[in-house]
Each structure stands twice: as C-alpha cells, then as structure tokens.
Design a protein around this motif. Sequence first.
Motif, mmCIF file in Angstrom:
data_model
loop_
_atom_site.group_PDB
_atom_site.id
_atom_site.type_symbol
_atom_site.label_atom_id
_atom_site.label_comp_id
_atom_site.label_asym_id
_atom_site.label_seq_id
_atom_site.Cartn_x
_atom_site.Cartn_y
_atom_site.Cartn_z
ATOM 1 N N GLN A 1 37.715 1.251 -16.208
ATOM 2 C CA GLN A 1 36.809 1.747 -17.241
ATOM 3 C C GLN A 1 35.407 1.186 -17.021
ATOM 4 N N VAL A 2 35.326 -0.088 -16.624
ATOM 5 C CA VAL A 2 34.021 -0.722 -16.424
ATOM 6 C C VAL A 2 33.405 -0.314 -15.086
ATOM 7 N N SER A 3 34.201 -0.352 -14.015
ATOM 8 C CA SER A 3 33.650 -0.055 -12.689
ATOM 9 C C SER A 3 33.261 1.407 -12.528
ATOM 10 N N GLY A 4 33.901 2.295 -13.298
ATOM 11 C CA GLY A 4 33.634 3.726 -13.140
ATOM 12 C C GLY A 4 32.475 4.257 -13.957
ATOM 13 N N VAL A 5 31.986 3.453 -14.919
ATOM 14 C CA VAL A 5 31.023 4.008 -15.866
ATOM 15 C C VAL A 5 29.689 4.358 -15.224
ATOM 16 N N ALA A 6 29.181 3.539 -14.294
ATOM 17 C CA ALA A 6 27.856 3.800 -13.715
ATOM 18 C C ALA A 6 27.803 5.129 -12.956
ATOM 19 N N PRO A 7 28.725 5.346 -11.992
ATOM 20 C CA PRO A 7 28.664 6.639 -11.303
ATOM 21 C C PRO A 7 28.966 7.813 -12.225
ATOM 22 N N ASN A 8 29.931 7.659 -13.128
ATOM 23 C CA ASN A 8 30.302 8.780 -13.994
ATOM 24 C C ASN A 8 29.193 9.157 -14.958
ATOM 25 N N PHE A 9 28.497 8.154 -15.499
ATOM 26 C CA PHE A 9 27.404 8.435 -16.429
ATOM 27 C C PHE A 9 26.289 9.214 -15.731
ATOM 28 N N ILE A 10 25.917 8.771 -14.525
ATOM 29 C CA ILE A 10 24.849 9.456 -13.792
ATOM 30 C C ILE A 10 25.299 10.844 -13.354
ATOM 31 N N HIS A 11 26.549 10.989 -12.922
ATOM 32 C CA HIS A 11 27.054 12.319 -12.561
ATOM 33 C C HIS A 11 27.018 13.259 -13.762
ATOM 34 N N SER A 12 27.305 12.729 -14.948
ATOM 35 C CA SER A 12 27.269 13.594 -16.135
ATOM 36 C C SER A 12 25.845 14.041 -16.445
ATOM 37 N N LEU A 13 24.864 13.201 -16.105
ATOM 38 C CA LEU A 13 23.468 13.584 -16.346
ATOM 39 C C LEU A 13 22.972 14.595 -15.317
ATOM 40 N N ASP A 14 23.381 14.420 -14.026
ATOM 41 C CA ASP A 14 22.932 15.445 -13.063
ATOM 42 C C ASP A 14 23.633 16.774 -13.346
ATOM 43 N N ALA A 15 24.869 16.708 -13.879
ATOM 44 C CA ALA A 15 25.555 17.949 -14.277
ATOM 45 C C ALA A 15 24.850 18.598 -15.469
ATOM 46 N N THR A 16 24.393 17.767 -16.405
ATOM 47 C CA THR A 16 23.665 18.284 -17.567
ATOM 48 C C THR A 16 22.375 18.961 -17.131
ATOM 49 N N HIS A 17 21.646 18.310 -16.227
ATOM 50 C CA HIS A 17 20.396 18.897 -15.731
ATOM 51 C C HIS A 17 20.656 20.237 -15.058
ATOM 52 N N LEU A 18 21.716 20.316 -14.276
ATOM 53 C CA LEU A 18 22.038 21.570 -13.593
ATOM 54 C C LEU A 18 22.343 22.673 -14.605
ATOM 55 N N MET A 19 23.168 22.352 -15.583
ATOM 56 C CA MET A 19 23.520 23.366 -16.591
ATOM 57 C C MET A 19 22.305 23.804 -17.402
ATOM 58 N N MET A 20 21.467 22.856 -17.784
ATOM 59 C CA MET A 20 20.245 23.208 -18.528
ATOM 60 C C MET A 20 19.361 24.142 -17.707
ATOM 61 N N SER A 21 19.269 23.868 -16.406
ATOM 62 C CA SER A 21 18.427 24.688 -15.539
ATOM 63 C C SER A 21 18.976 26.094 -15.405
ATOM 64 N N VAL A 22 20.278 26.211 -15.216
ATOM 65 C CA VAL A 22 20.900 27.535 -15.085
ATOM 66 C C VAL A 22 20.698 28.340 -16.360
ATOM 67 N N ASN A 23 20.931 27.711 -17.493
ATOM 68 C CA ASN A 23 20.810 28.420 -18.767
ATOM 69 C C ASN A 23 19.368 28.813 -19.089
ATOM 70 N N ALA A 24 18.411 28.034 -18.587
ATOM 71 C CA ALA A 24 16.997 28.296 -18.907
ATOM 72 C C ALA A 24 16.387 29.392 -18.039
ATOM 73 N N CYS A 25 17.046 29.771 -16.940
ATOM 74 C CA CYS A 25 16.508 30.829 -16.065
ATOM 75 C C CYS A 25 16.726 32.193 -16.712
ATOM 76 N N GLU A 26 15.646 32.855 -17.038
ATOM 77 C CA GLU A 26 15.748 34.143 -17.728
ATOM 78 C C GLU A 26 15.932 35.308 -16.767
ATOM 79 N N ASN A 27 15.375 35.195 -15.561
ATOM 80 C CA ASN A 27 15.372 36.335 -14.638
ATOM 81 C C ASN A 27 16.083 36.016 -13.318
#
Length: 846
Positions: A743-769
């Motif tokens: 739980q402790v050793s996995g938090v750093a990579p998992n937290f950052i991976h969740s943020l790059d995934a969030t950025h990707l999803m936000m970008s896809v959803n924001a593209c109108e055309n």
Amino acid sequence: MYTLEQQIEVEKLYKTLAEDKEFNFLTKAKQNDEYADTKIGKGIIKIVLDNYMSNIEKNVLETVINKKKGIQPSYSKILKNYIVYYKNNLNDFYMTLAVQTLKVVINSVVAQQFLLSNISKKISDELHDEVELHAFMTTVENADKRYSKEMNKRVGRHFKKQFIFHAYQGNDFKFAEYSLKDMVSLGMHLIELLVETTDYFYIDNSQSVEKKIAELRPTEIFLQALQNSEDNSLARVVKYVPTIIQPKSWNGMFEGGYYSYNSVFMRYHPYIHNTKTLKRYLARLNELDLAPIYSAVNRIQNTAYHINSYMLNVVGTILESGGNRAGIPQMKPYEKLPAFPYGDKEIEESEELQVLFKEHKKKMITMIHKENQRQGKALRCTMVYKLAKDFSRFETIYFPMNIDFRGRIYPIPTGLNPQGDDMTKGLLEYAFPKAVSSEDSLQWLMIHGAGLAGHDKICLDERIQWVQDNKDNIVNSVDNPIGYTWWQEQDKPFQFLAWSREYVNALAYMSAHNGSLIGFECHCVIAYDGTCSGLQHYSALLRDPVGGSAVNLVDHDKPSDIYQEVANKVLISVENNSHNGTIEDTDRKGNKMPGTKAIAEAWLAHGITRKVCKRPVMTLAYGSGQYGFGDQIFEDTTKDNPFFNGVGDFRAARYMASKVWDAVQTTVVSATQGMSFLKNLANELASDNMPVEWITPLGLPVQQMYLDLHTECFRLRFGGASVRYRIYVTEPKEGEDTDKKKQVSGVAPNFIHSLDATHLMMSVNACENVSNFTTVHDSFGTSLGEAEELREVIRQQMVKLYSENEPLKDFKAHAEELLGKHIDIDLPQKGTLDINSILSSKFVFH
C-alpha cells in the motif's frame, strides 16, 4: 458499413478459434505428461491434496516414526531414509510424497496409461530424484546457493538432471540406491493411500486372474469432474480481437466493448477476483456518475482504423524472406554451437579442458536464452501479421478499450492494437482521417516524421530541415522498401515508413493542387508525447521551476533533455572522483577493494551518457529510489561489462546509482518531496488497515487493491519449470487485510498514473472537432487534419488540471475523512513556476 449481425459472427469465429487452441493445448498436455501442471490439473491436486497429505502423514507416523516391532513392509526403509532429510520440516516431506504421486497419477490416467506397475515405478523414480536433489542441496555446504540458480536456467527435466549429475560428481555426493522391487512397492503403497483418500481412482484387478496385470483407473466421478473442468475452460476462453463496428458503448462497469461475450470496464489482478473488497468497490463504482470516464473511453474506442495494405505487404515480404530487418527477428533458429569435442573422462583429467568446458557451457546457455528470445519475438511478429492480414479484408476496424484501477486506458485486444510495438503501429492507419484545413499542417507532418526517425531532441526548424534534406531517401524508401533499406535505420522504422508514404502522397497532392495541402487526408497518426511524464506532473503539482524547466513545462528554443542534464551533473562528480577519489576501500568484512578513483576511471572509460541515466530518471517519478537505480544500471549497463572487470560490475552500478540519485535531487526537487508526502499519507491509512484511496479530479475513486495474500507453496526442484511449485491459487487471507508494505510502496507511481490518466481523459473530452484518438498514457495522437486542435487542447487541459484542482490537498482531506481524524502531515511547499507557461511551451508535448 457493417451490421451488428456481422460483428457477432466475427466474435463467434474468434471464440471458436480460441476454443480450438485451448483444446489443442490440453490435448498436447495429455500427450506430454504435462496435464498436472495445467490449471485443471492443479485444480484437481488442490481438491485432493489436504486429505491425501493427512492420510500419508498418519501412515508414515504408524509405519516409520512410531513403528511397532515385527515385519515391516519393504518400502518403509526407503521412507525411513528419505525422512532424515526433511526432519526440520516434515510437512514438506508429506507434501512432496503427495504432490509427486498426484502429478504422476493424473498425467498417466489422462493419457490412458493405466498399468499399475508402470505408474508405481514412475512415482518412485521421480520421488527418488526429488529427494536425492533435496538431500544434496541441504547437506552439501552452500550447494543451494551454488547450484539452484544455474539449474533453473536449464529448460526441461533432462537438462536439469544432466547439470545436477555433474554437480553430484564434483562434490563426491552419493545417495542410497534401492532395488526395483522396493521402489515399485513404495509407489504402489502411495497409490493405495490415494485410492483410500479419494473416490477419483480405483485399482482394477479384473484382468489380473488371466493376465496378472492390475490397472489404476479413473472413476466416473473423476471423468465427469475432468469433463466439466475442460468444458468450463473452453467456455471461458475468449480471443479478444478488433471489432468491425463501433464497440458497444460503456455506461457501467459490466457492459460494453463486445456484443456477444462479457468484458469488464476495469481490469484488476485475478488474485482479488472473488474478494468482498473488490465486489464492494465495483458495486460502489457502478452507482457513481462516471460519465466523463465512460465518455473518454468511448470516444477513443470509436476511432476507426483499417490495415495499411502497403505496410502489410512490406511486413509480409520481410517475414517471408527470413526477417532480421527493421527490428523483426530472424525467422529461422540460430545455429547451434558444435558439441564439445572431448568426453567426460578427458575433461575430468585436465584442468585446462575443465576451464574450456565451463566456457563452452556458458556460451551454450547464452545461446539457448538468445534463441528463446528470438522464438518469442518471431512468434509475436508472425501472430500480429496473420491477424492483421485476416482483418485487412474489412474496411473499418475498432479496438474496444477499458481502464485499470488508476484510470489508464488500454485496448482489450492483445497483439494487434494501437498501443503495440513499432511494427504493429505501422500496420494500422486511420480509416476516416479529417481533411487538412491549414497549410501549416505540412510543417507538423514533417516534424512528426523527423521525430519517428529519432531526431526529437533538436528544434522544430531543424526537424523540418532534416526531412527536406532527406527527401530523396524518403521517396526511394517508399518506392523500393525492400531494396532501399535506409528507412530501416531510423528509430521507429515501420512507423517511419508508413509516415514516409503519407509524406510522399502529401507532396503529390500539393503538386496537383497548386502547392496547397488543404483537403489532403493523411491516414497516419500524428502524435505528441510528454517529456518524462511523471516528473512533469510532479513539477506541475508543486510548481517546481527547476524541474519544470528540465521537463519542458516552460518554453525553450530546443527541447530540454532531463536525461542529458542529469548525465552532465553526474559526469562532473565522477571526474572529481577520478582526481580526488579514494585509492582503496574496505568492505564490511575488512577485505580490501578498489576505491572510488578506480570506479570513476572505469566509468569515464565506458562513457557517462544519457542512456546510462535515462531509466533511473524516468522511473524516479514512479517510486524508484537509489537502490532501484542500482539494479537498473546493473541490468542495463554494468553486468558482465568488461569495462568494470577491475572494480566489480555490481559495485560499479551502486556507485553510479548514488551519483544519479544525487544529481536528480538537484534537478527535480518536487518529485522526491511529493513522493515522501504520498508515502507518509499512505502509511497513515495502511497502519489503520485501510486501503489507500483517493478520488481523481474527474471523480474516479482509485483504491489500491493490495491485500495480504496467502500462498502455500513448497520447493519441488524437478517438478516444474519454476523453483517453487504452487499448489494453491494465491488468494487473500481470511478477513482481507491490506498489505501495508505494498500500500505504501505503490502509492507514488499509482497516484501519478491516475493524474496522467485524468489529463488524457480531460483532453479527449475537451476536443470538440476531433474524432480520431490514438493514446498511450502520455502520448496523444490523431490525424493531421485534427492535430492542431489536439495540440492546443492537451496544453490547456494540463493547465486546467493543476490550476483548478489540488490533488495532494484533496488526497489528504479524503484520507482524513476515511480515518475520521486529522493527519499531522504537512503538504509540500509549492515553488514559483507559472503553470500557464505550459500554454506557450513548444516541447511540453512534442
């Protein structure tokens, strides 16, 4: 346009192919005495094992340990001698007897080899080999340390036995031998105990009156259980392949992707498949409004591709001609080394021949591993090519997607998909690219091509110039891809060749349209990649101006290269050691060894390049520390490297790890501060037996499913390819407590991976055309006509993510809510980086 009925027919076809493959696998396992090692075989062993072990233990106690006076059965002296070597762990002894017997019995009866005497002999022979090896490893000094690793490098029982036989001889190790009658008697006895224990087998004496031959037969109960297991195995097996219509949209956890068989929206480790923890978590997710998550995944999986027929022909030609080009391995096996020209007796009598023989064996093992790697790569290339060829008959193909627990998006089909290797990506192109609407698109096309060639560390104008300078090479490569091999020398050769064809088509289009590119449809992917993505997110999170500059969050004339920046700092430190380092050091035991001066000189002779530093720096953001750096540098650079013969390859790796670690601390301060905060927070939750959980800015609750696992296994050295033979499926312990360490050793990579995934999803959803998306975590791709919008959106959404959200602060607040108390951990201080600088940075994604 294809219909739903046609799509279901495709799914049924590949379901049938998967069933045939599984059936052939099981049939081959029956023929090769390997059925007990399949999931079905191990399942049978699991069902029987506990009761069978208890029966064996009871019998051994009565006949061997607490034996009464009188005539003893002939097998008892064998057991008496065997048990001596397991006196410190009798359970392992009973386990060995039970598992070896069950494996032989299962392999024999499924192969319809029923002769009792033969099965008994095989059981006793394999037991003897196993106990003999166990005795050698536990009684000869350092034998386990000296021989286990090397023995397990041998593939197959024959080569293991051949290796260990020489080890026995070299240590003058001798083990008791027994008569054939006594050995068969032991096997018979173990079978009798098995028949007493379970209703799966019986001894058939019906033929013994005339033929005097007894047989071990499976009961109807066993045959029915076996048939049910095989039917279930065939029913569950699925071959996930592309669809020919848009995949079924996701709007919940358990429905989407395919139309005729089940797939799940979130992938997770099979260990936790049936846990209450997972079921509660998925039920909770299913009740939440995760519309932004489903929307992003659906938009990505709705991207239409088709197989690039030009590239398919190129790949097919290379495979047919034997491979060994552009990253495709050669198709035929490597030539084997000639046999060593001297016999065992000659080798024993000559120290010189012993040295030569040892070198020969080392070369042979290296060649075997090299050949195994070649086979794996060649098989993968062939499978991808065949699948691509099969789907080339369809005008459109799509790739159903799902997410992992952090929100990262992956294709469900394996092998052929947009996240594959260079060859695989080169085979795919957009079916419906958007037409170009700006003349500037030609520049972005050229910039992308230069990047595929490996020229992504120079400024944009230089990339354009490189393409212009190599126009003839590009045209010649497209016209004659087999004979003109220049394209094969580029960094990503197949994607580069596919791009080259589009570039040549673009030039032809402009020639026919008065020099204008407007209206041109470019079918290849134009991608923008992050610069060391994990460190980008840490630097944005904590507004780190130094780290942000190093990973291009601010604009530069040419890309900032953090790997080279770290390498430069390391070089200065190593050069200082070469002049002022220690001459000699001592280890913990007081042994003398070369000092830092000699290690520094060895590294300077080797060269301190960005390649040496790249992997450690790249993995820093995902929790890797100085110790992990050392392992990576050892594997990638120093292991068996002659530059470090005088100082020790492992010690050289540790030395460089410390230098890289020190350099990183002054380059991306925010990463180490952020990781420390995350681990401290995770420790608070884990100490209270709470799973570490946070909620992403898009509302996805991320829960680390690291539970305290229970696995019973024991050492069965000849019993399988691995060192340990797992009897039970690994499963969480009763109560499903968390694994605090993970739980402790996995938090750093998992937290950052969740943020790059969030950025990707936000970008896809924001593209109108934009309707075409090819994404790989921190890589954003689309067609040339849509690239300009995507380029702007990914920058805007990166700024939005970190200007409108406080992920670290929100994580702490959520943890306090879960624990019901204040957590006395300070948030890391932010620096002075202007987050809006991302908007004008040319190379933040390039």
